[in-house]
Motif scaffolding. Structure first.
Motif, PDB file in Angstrom:
ATOM      1  N   GLY A 158      22.415 -35.540  34.374  1.00  0.00           N
ATOM      2  CA  GLY A 158      21.877 -36.879  34.169  1.00  0.00           C
ATOM      3  C   GLY A 158      20.657 -36.868  33.262  1.00  0.00           C
ATOM      4  O   GLY A 158      20.490 -37.761  32.413  1.00  0.00           O
ATOM      5  N   ALA A 159      19.799 -35.865  33.431  1.00  0.00           N
ATOM      6  CA  ALA A 159      18.615 -35.761  32.580  1.00  0.00           C
ATOM      7  C   ALA A 159      19.007 -35.475  31.133  1.00  0.00           C
ATOM      8  O   ALA A 159      18.420 -36.014  30.190  1.00  0.00           O
ATOM      9  CB  ALA A 159      17.689 -34.668  33.105  1.00  0.00           C
ATOM     10  N   MET A 160      20.014 -34.626  30.931  1.00  0.00           N
ATOM     11  CA  MET A 160      20.489 -34.368  29.565  1.00  0.00           C
ATOM     12  C   MET A 160      21.039 -35.639  28.928  1.00  0.00           C
ATOM     13  O   MET A 160      20.846 -35.880  27.730  1.00  0.00           O
ATOM     14  CB  MET A 160      21.570 -33.288  29.563  1.00  0.00           C
ATOM     15  CG  MET A 160      21.049 -31.874  29.685  1.00  0.00           C
ATOM     16  SD  MET A 160      22.300 -30.625  29.258  1.00  0.00           S
ATOM     17  CE  MET A 160      22.306 -30.727  27.454  1.00  0.00           C
ATOM     18  N   ALA A 161      21.702 -36.455  29.732  1.00  0.00           N
ATOM     19  CA  ALA A 161      22.262 -37.699  29.200  1.00  0.00           C
ATOM     20  C   ALA A 161      21.158 -38.691  28.827  1.00  0.00           C
ATOM     21  O   ALA A 161      21.289 -39.443  27.851  1.00  0.00           O
ATOM     22  CB  ALA A 161      23.198 -38.325  30.226  1.00  0.00           C
ATOM     23  N   SER A 174      20.126 -26.812  29.056  1.00  0.00           N
ATOM     24  CA  SER A 174      21.330 -26.040  28.723  1.00  0.00           C
ATOM     25  C   SER A 174      21.211 -24.619  29.252  1.00  0.00           C
ATOM     26  O   SER A 174      22.204 -24.017  29.686  1.00  0.00           O
ATOM     27  CB  SER A 174      21.565 -26.038  27.209  1.00  0.00           C
ATOM     28  OG  SER A 174      20.483 -25.441  26.515  1.00  0.00           O
ATOM     29  N   GLN A 175      20.003 -24.079  29.248  1.00  0.00           N
ATOM     30  CA  GLN A 175      19.792 -22.748  29.815  1.00  0.00           C
ATOM     31  C   GLN A 175      20.052 -22.756  31.315  1.00  0.00           C
ATOM     32  O   GLN A 175      20.686 -21.838  31.857  1.00  0.00           O
ATOM     33  CB  GLN A 175      18.369 -22.291  29.534  1.00  0.00           C
ATOM     34  CG  GLN A 175      18.070 -20.863  29.962  1.00  0.00           C
ATOM     35  CD  GLN A 175      16.664 -20.448  29.566  1.00  0.00           C
ATOM     36  OE1 GLN A 175      15.677 -21.046  29.988  1.00  0.00           O
ATOM     37  NE2 GLN A 175      16.563 -19.418  28.733  1.00  0.00           N
ATOM     38  N   ALA A 176      19.588 -23.814  31.993  1.00  0.00           N
ATOM     39  CA  ALA A 176      19.832 -23.925  33.432  1.00  0.00           C
ATOM     40  C   ALA A 176      21.326 -24.026  33.730  1.00  0.00           C
ATOM     41  O   ALA A 176      21.843 -23.374  34.650  1.00  0.00           O
ATOM     42  CB  ALA A 176      19.095 -25.139  33.997  1.00  0.00           C
ATOM     43  N   LEU A 177      22.049 -24.822  32.954  1.00  0.00           N
ATOM     44  CA  LEU A 177      23.493 -24.953  33.166  1.00  0.00           C
ATOM     45  C   LEU A 177      24.221 -23.638  32.882  1.00  0.00           C
ATOM     46  O   LEU A 177      25.168 -23.288  33.589  1.00  0.00           O
ATOM     47  CB  LEU A 177      24.051 -26.066  32.279  1.00  0.00           C
ATOM     48  CG  LEU A 177      23.618 -27.488  32.636  1.00  0.00           C
ATOM     49  CD1 LEU A 177      24.164 -28.483  31.627  1.00  0.00           C
ATOM     50  CD2 LEU A 177      24.051 -27.863  34.047  1.00  0.00           C
ATOM     51  N   ALA A 178      23.768 -22.925  31.861  1.00  0.00           N
ATOM     52  CA  ALA A 178      24.386 -21.629  31.557  1.00  0.00           C
ATOM     53  C   ALA A 178      24.228 -20.677  32.724  1.00  0.00           C
ATOM     54  O   ALA A 178      25.181 -19.982  33.124  1.00  0.00           O
ATOM     55  CB  ALA A 178      23.759 -21.033  30.294  1.00  0.00           C
ATOM     56  N   ASN A 179      23.033 -20.618  33.289  1.00  0.00           N
ATOM     57  CA  ASN A 179      22.781 -19.716  34.414  1.00  0.00           C
ATOM     58  C   ASN A 179      23.595 -20.106  35.637  1.00  0.00           C
ATOM     59  O   ASN A 179      24.148 -19.247  36.340  1.00  0.00           O
ATOM     60  CB  ASN A 179      21.294 -19.720  34.758  1.00  0.00           C
ATOM     61  CG  ASN A 179      20.443 -19.046  33.705  1.00  0.00           C
ATOM     62  OD1 ASN A 179      20.939 -18.241  32.930  1.00  0.00           O
ATOM     63  ND2 ASN A 179      19.172 -19.378  33.649  1.00  0.00           N
ATOM     64  N   GLY A 215      22.031 -21.081  20.753  1.00  0.00           N
ATOM     65  CA  GLY A 215      22.313 -19.892  21.563  1.00  0.00           C
ATOM     66  C   GLY A 215      22.544 -20.250  23.018  1.00  0.00           C
ATOM     67  O   GLY A 215      23.529 -19.818  23.635  1.00  0.00           O
ATOM     68  N   ASN A 216      21.643 -21.058  23.598  1.00  0.00           N
ATOM     69  CA  ASN A 216      21.810 -21.488  24.986  1.00  0.00           C
ATOM     70  C   ASN A 216      23.090 -22.284  25.175  1.00  0.00           C
ATOM     71  O   ASN A 216      23.812 -22.123  26.175  1.00  0.00           O
ATOM     72  CB  ASN A 216      20.619 -22.351  25.416  1.00  0.00           C
ATOM     73  CG  ASN A 216      19.381 -21.538  25.726  1.00  0.00           C
ATOM     74  OD1 ASN A 216      19.431 -20.309  25.774  1.00  0.00           O
ATOM     75  ND2 ASN A 216      18.277 -22.214  25.922  1.00  0.00           N
TER      76      ASN A 216
END
Length: 307
Positions: A158-161, A174-179, A215-216
């Motif tokens: 939601g925050a990304m949106a 995006s780094q948090a989602l990758a992890n 990269g992320n």
């Protein structure tokens, strides 16, 4: 700078905070928070100074926790839920404390940190700084805890949106989602259901030449596509394949340029590597570093015309 004492006023304590940071006097910073729990200025400035001293300093992180900092930070967030400064800096500090430390994660959960961080994102929705800080903290808390992840992932998406063009939001979230997607089928599904794949592909289109963010984003798509056909299909539908192919063509070789250029090429190389890994996980042919794939396609087209 004198240490905190009970004769100090809230105004004096707030004015002394920066000096206590320079002296690395964590006890005085926390002592002021403990003595003036209802003073918003003390809470805000103390949360900021604790984020400063916690940073990448493990000894300071340990000292904050040992002196009762987690309860004080969560208490400040609970008392001032609508204050962006308290929410942002307390979130940053809790995120540092949770980073790679299971005991601290559990202490933050027991102090009510997860609903407070989620609440900060909901109550101060238009502040990008709060979104970054809270998402980083929540991402650290969600690793290894599926119940937390289930509640947190929709908030991160939601925050990304809400902030699709904000550089810091895209990089950190995006780094948090990758992890969170890494080797976690439940999180892979939850991110797709929350619209995360479309958000990640959209960010790739917005920041095509920013190799740190790219990269992320490539790592996130690689982790989401790992052994997950539904996510691979969702990435294709979101236009991810041409975006990944472009990222995979970034030149990562260094030809003796200045240090800044060297780091940029290093980042390009990493981005290209992860873009190819994402393509491979999707069952797509990776892009050769020397452009061999493009040459192969041209030769195949020529042969077809000759027939």
């Amino acid at each position: 700078m004198p240490p905190f004492n009970e004769q100090m006023t809230a105004e004096e304590a707030r004015a002394n905070m920066e000096g206590w940071v320079e002296a690395n006097d964590i006890d005085s910073i926390l002592g002021a928070m403990r003595a003036f729990p209802d003073n918003i200025d003390v809470a805000r400035v103390a949360s900021y100074t604790l984020a400063e001293v916690a940073g990448e300093n493990q000894a300071n992180r340990d000292a904050i926790v040992a002196a009762g900092g987690i309860a004080l930070l969560c208490g400040a967030m609970a008392r001032f839920p609508d204050n962006a400064g308290v929410a942002k800096w307390a979130s940053y500090t809790l995120g540092y404390l949770a980073d790679g430390n299971e005991a601290n994660k559990e202490a933050i959960r027991e102090a009510g940190g997860v609903p407070l961080l989620c609440g900060a994102m909901a109550r101060v929705p238009d502040n990008a700084g709060v979104a970054i800080a809270a998402s980083r903290a929540l991402g650290n808390l969600a690793l290894g805890n599926q119940a937390n992840a289930d509640a947190i992932l929709p908030l991160i998406c939601g925050a990304m949106a809400r902030f699709p063009d904000h550089s810091g939001v895209v990089y950190n979230l995006s780094q948090a989602l990758a992890n969170l997607a890494d080797n976690n089928p439940a999180n892979q599904e939850a991110i797709r259901e929350a619209g995360g794949i479309g958000l990640l592909c959209g960010a790739m289109a917005r920041f095509p030449n920013d190799t740190l963010k790219m990269g992320n984003l490539c790592v996130a798509l690689r982790n989401l596509a790992f052994e997950n056909q539904a996510n691979a299909d969702a990435i294709r539908e979101a236009g991810g394949v041409p975006l990944l192919r472009r990222a995979a063509t970034l030149d990562g070789t260094w030809n003796g340029e200045e240090v800044g250029e060297m780091m940029e090429r290093h980042n390009r190389g990493i981005t290209a590597e992860w873009a190819n890994k994402a393509l491979t996980n999707m069952g797509e042919e990776p892009v050769a570093a020397d452009g061999a794939n493009e040459n192969k396609e041209e030769e195949e087209q020529k042969e077809t015309k000759g027939d």
